[in-house]
Design a protein around this motif. Structure first.
Motif, mmCIF file in Angstrom:
data_model
loop_
_atom_site.group_PDB
_atom_site.id
_atom_site.type_symbol
_atom_site.label_atom_id
_atom_site.label_comp_id
_atom_site.label_asym_id
_atom_site.label_seq_id
_atom_site.Cartn_x
_atom_site.Cartn_y
_atom_site.Cartn_z
ATOM 1 N N GLY A 172 -13.532 39.715 -11.228
ATOM 2 C CA GLY A 172 -13.316 39.330 -12.615
ATOM 3 C C GLY A 172 -13.541 37.877 -12.941
ATOM 4 N N SER A 231 -16.266 48.518 -13.145
ATOM 5 C CA SER A 231 -15.974 47.106 -13.437
ATOM 6 C C SER A 231 -15.158 46.402 -12.358
ATOM 7 N N HIS A 232 -15.189 46.876 -11.131
ATOM 8 C CA HIS A 232 -14.490 46.186 -10.045
ATOM 9 C C HIS A 232 -15.445 45.547 -9.035
ATOM 10 N N ASP A 268 -22.499 45.485 -12.889
ATOM 11 C CA ASP A 268 -21.767 44.227 -12.853
ATOM 12 C C ASP A 268 -21.252 43.928 -14.259
ATOM 13 N N GLN A 269 -19.984 43.574 -14.364
ATOM 14 C CA GLN A 269 -19.380 43.432 -15.689
ATOM 15 C C GLN A 269 -19.910 42.233 -16.456
ATOM 16 N N PRO A 328 -24.777 43.291 -16.619
ATOM 17 C CA PRO A 328 -25.174 44.655 -16.254
ATOM 18 C C PRO A 328 -26.686 44.851 -16.185
ATOM 19 N N GLN A 330 -18.668 49.477 -21.375
ATOM 20 C CA GLN A 330 -18.478 50.469 -20.312
ATOM 21 C C GLN A 330 -19.573 51.527 -20.352
#
Length: 594
Positions: A123, A156-157, A326-327, A330, A594
């Motif tokens: 994050g 998202s991790h 990848d948050q 992406p 998402q």
């Protein structure tokens, strides 16, 4: 091992009871410790997550930024003549980000060629992530960085996602470490276990009480379970490690049969201080019925320490391996690639217990470990081999060679699937595919990226000058142009749609590394679903000499209302054995990304 290279500037530092004269040699040529944030009073660190990281893989020099543990240089690894340096940090330290960045910077100064990182920060944006910052400094020095993608498969991790890092997911192998039992009705059941002793013939009553409460620690008593194999429904990791095994030990049970939908992932070695065997729900149904319907039901025999070879399907995407996108970006496909990461035989520290049995701690030089922490060192080792064979290649060229020669089918000829569900996966889960080291040696063409390209990519993002300064650690820089994500010369092509626009243009440049003479590559698009329309211009690339470059463009359109993830493969072939493969992914995100 050959002598330590003269250019090596590293040292073998003393720390706690780590005696450099005892442990450092021509294999382990460096050890440094970055532990000032905690454990300042001395003593051995509790967590062992380092020796396998730095000694399973190999490079001309390999950096394992380890959680803890001690590397002794006992492992041969992928590149057996590689030297290893270990840089140790502590995950419990309040200063962990600073320690990680300091470790990477020191490794660069010492003269490493390859960095293997089984650590990351979830994050954090690029300007806050010490791995992102340190890895870009490494790339600037021509150092290849392989990093674990993380072990949380939910969305998202994913960690370690910047484009200058090769982000590694975990795959399974065609080898299974198994256990088996035979019931008194003659039926054989196969499962999984890490129990370290061989038991050939037993006559054990099989105890089963219907319902999950039958295996809760508070519901068991000695008169019911002493000397018996206990059949447990829907067992979960937390209950095993914290409650079930201590309770069974205390009450004198012989062992347990654990029914679960993730049998291969349920147990850890430390759980198996008594004979445990994890079996699938389908196998569990028959055992459960036998226990209910058969008076005096028994387990006739148990067998541990078995190895199955040629397991199918394999490889699969490990159930724990982090998926993309990848948050933060992406449009850059992550993970990049899969490597073996499940049930890996890895170097282990004899200073720390691997597991316990009968009240005794068992030590070992090697243990079975799983995680993307196991996968990243495999990629680091392959990078070392490629760097040795092609010393002129940049880190991006090495990654390209791996990605464009990876395979996305298993040993049954089907697309890669998820380990436990068998559901087909996509490049969002496995990147370009599973590593194929031999093919990576001769990829034919590569997608190269220079450090200035990464800087231009950062300039094209919504970053302030202060943020870019922080990422580049104050070094002088300039934007030669602003590169959008579609223009970054990445070996994969990902389109992200968040609005009604359903079309995107990519541009890519390929460099000929396949020989000195003329070669002609023709394009094909394979496995494209009907909702994807793709045009490649030109359709033929002609190379007249080595290191010549050619540019091409891809126009992608996706129909409205199509699934959230669509993909296919773009392949350039010269008809002489070189097939340069890139996944094309169309990703539709909702308003929340998402």
């Amino acid at each position: 091992m050959p002598a330590v290279p003269e250019r090596w500037k590293g040292q073998c530092e003393e720390n706690y009871d780590f005696n450099s004269s005892s442990y450092c040699n021509r294999k382990l040529i460096g050890s440094r410790f970055f532990l000032k944030g905690s454990h300042s009073s001395g003593g051995i660190l509790k967590v062992s997550h380092g020796s396998h990281v730095s000694s399973t893989a190999a490079g001309n020099f390999v950096l394992g930024v380890s959680y803890a543990g001690y590397a002794k240089g006992t492992a041969r690894g992928v590149a057996p003549r590689a030297h290893i340096a270990m840089y140790q940090v502590d995950p419990d330290s309040d200063a962990l980000p600073a320690e990680v960045l300091a470790a990477i910077d020191k490794a660069i100064a010492d003269g490493v060629d390859i960095i293997s990182l089984s650590i990351g920060f979830e994050g954090l944006s690029y300007d806050q992530d010490p791995v992102a910052i340190g890895a870009l400094s490494a790339a600037e020095k021509g150092i290849f960085v392989a990093a674990a993608a993380g072990n949380k498969p939910e969305a998202s991790h994913l960690i370690n996602g910047p484009p200058w890092i090769t982000t590694v997911g975990a795959g399974t192998m065609d080898r299974g470490l198994t256990a088996s039992m035979t019931l008194s009705n003659g039926v054989g059941i196969k499962g999984y276990s890490y129990f370290p002793l061989d038991i050939s013939t037993v006559e054990l009553p099989l105890y089963y009480r219907k319902g999950k409460s039958g295996c809760e620690a508070t519901s068991l008593n000695r008169s019911q379970v002493a000397g018996k194999m206990i059949l447990c429904d829907n067992s979960f990791k937390e209950e095993i490690s914290l409650e079930l095994v201590p309770a069974l030990n205390r009450l004198g049970a012989f062992g347990a049969v654990l029914i679960t939908d993730r049998p291969a992932d349920l147990l850890e070695p430390e759980d198996c201080s008594i004979p445990l065997i994890a079996i699938s729900q389908s196998s569990g149904d028959s055992v459960r019925k036998f226990a209910i319907d058969t008076p005096g039901a028994k387990v006739q025999s148990l067998r541990f320490q078995s190895t199955d070879i040629g397991v199918k399907p394999a490889p699969q995407v490990a159930g724990f391996s982090c998926r993309g996108p990848d948050q933060f970006h992406p449009g850059i496909l992550k993970p990049d690639i899969l490597a073996p990461g499940f049930q890996i035989l890895a170097a282990f520290s004899r200073k720390l217990p691997y597991m316990s049995l009968g009240g005794y701690s068992l030590m070992t030089n090697y243990g079975i470990l799983s995680g993307t922490s196991m996968a990243a060192p495999h990629i680091a080792g392959v990078a070392a081999l490629l760097k040795s064979a092609h010393p002129e290649w940049s880190p991006a060229a090495i990654r390209s060679a791996m990605m464009t020669t990876a395979y996305a089918v298993d040993n049954t000829g089907q697309s890669l699937t998820e380990q436990f569900t068998g559901i087909p996966m996509s490049p969002i889960d496995f990147g370009a595919g599973h590593i194929d080291p031999n093919r990576a040696m001769d990829p034919g063409l590569i997608y190269d990226i220079q450090v200035q390209d990464y800087i231009d990519f950062l300039c094209g993002q919504n970053l302030t000058r202060k943020q870019i300064d922080f990422i580049l650690q104050g070094r002088g820089w300039h934007c030669s142009k602003r590169i959008e994500v579609e223009e970054l010369n990445y070996p994969s092509l990902t389109a992200v749609f968040k609005s009604k626009s359903r079309a995107v243009e990519f541009s890519r440049t390929l460099t000929n590394v396949g020989g000195d003479g003329r070669s002609v590559y023709r394009v094909s698009v394979e496995n494209a679903p009907p909702a994807m329309r793709i045009e490649v211009v030109p359709e033929t690339l002609v190379f007249r000499h080595r290191n010549e470059t050619n540019k091409f463009h891809v126009h992608l359109e996706v129909e409205e209302g199509s699934p959230a993830v669509l993909y296919c493969f773009l392949r350039w072939s010269d008809g002489d054995g070189h097939v340069v493969s890139s996944p094309i992914v169309a990703l539709t995100l909702d308003d929340h990304g998402q």
